[in-house]
Design an enzyme around this catalytic site. Sequence first.
Site, PDB file in Angstrom:
ATOM      1  N   LYS A   1      50.008  42.350  39.565  1.00 59.71           N
ATOM      2  CA  LYS A   1      48.620  41.854  39.801  1.00 59.71           C
ATOM      3  C   LYS A   1      47.785  43.297  39.934  1.00 59.71           C
ATOM      4  CE  LYS A   1      47.001  41.103  43.729  1.00 59.71           C
ATOM      5  NZ  LYS A   1      46.944  40.436  45.096  1.00 59.71           N
TER       6      LYS A   1
ATOM      7  N   ASP B   1      45.436  36.557  41.149  1.00 63.66           N
ATOM      8  CA  ASP B   1      45.679  36.228  42.708  1.00 63.66           C
ATOM      9  C   ASP B   1      45.545  35.106  43.121  1.00 63.66           C
ATOM     10  OD1 ASP B   1      42.981  35.800  42.706  1.00 63.66           O
ATOM     11  OD2 ASP B   1      42.429  37.100  44.183  1.00 63.66           O
TER      12      ASP B   1
END
Length: 217
Positions: free
Chosen positions: A121, A139
């Site tokens: 991420k 996220d």
Amino acid sequence: MTKEELFSHVIAYFEATMPVAETELQYRNAFELLVSVILSAQCTDKRVNMVTPALFAKFPDALSMSKASIDEVRKYIKSISYPNSKAEYLVKGSKILFEKFNSKIPSTVEELTTIPGVGRKTANVLLSVIYNQPTMAVDTHVFRVAARIGLTTNAKTPLQTETQLVKYFPAEKIPLAHHWLILHGRYVCLARKPLCEKCGLTKWCKYYNQKIKAKNN
Ligand code: SF4
């Protein structure tokens, strides 16, 4: 409605309502962004922005941070979640950044994820913001909002969400789309109770039409 039609309605909506969408983290260069993104895990951007000015004044680059002790760095970030492990990531990560990458933020997921504290991420955020690459960092907000609207179908993991989103968002819109979904999740499509009455996506949103509208009828 096809997936293509849904994506095109969503893109048109966000282009009209959020033509500019950027990270709320405050940074002046790629190194500061890397540090801020590592600090922002399980923590709000606002809180990160409160500690980084003093941290960057003391440790302005990878070399100075790599020479610091973990205890020293921890003092600057003690009001952030997980200060112990994050201080360790920053010191060890800075060392790797300086020694292996000559202090330049790498431009591939594979290289970035060799830096402590950098998962897929974080790597995608850095590639998108620094190198404008068409990477979609997923996220909790992106994961939830994409599923609610119906942009993703049965995605069980962030990687499945990422794969489905990059398939339909045009490449040049992906960096912006990442921020659209985060900001929409942060301020409108809230986790506990989405503010559907303030949202212009009700006509197309799967969650609204299946859960909210159906309940009100
Ligand atoms: S209509 Fe409601 S559930 Fe759907 S995206 Fe908007 S706020 Fe979220």
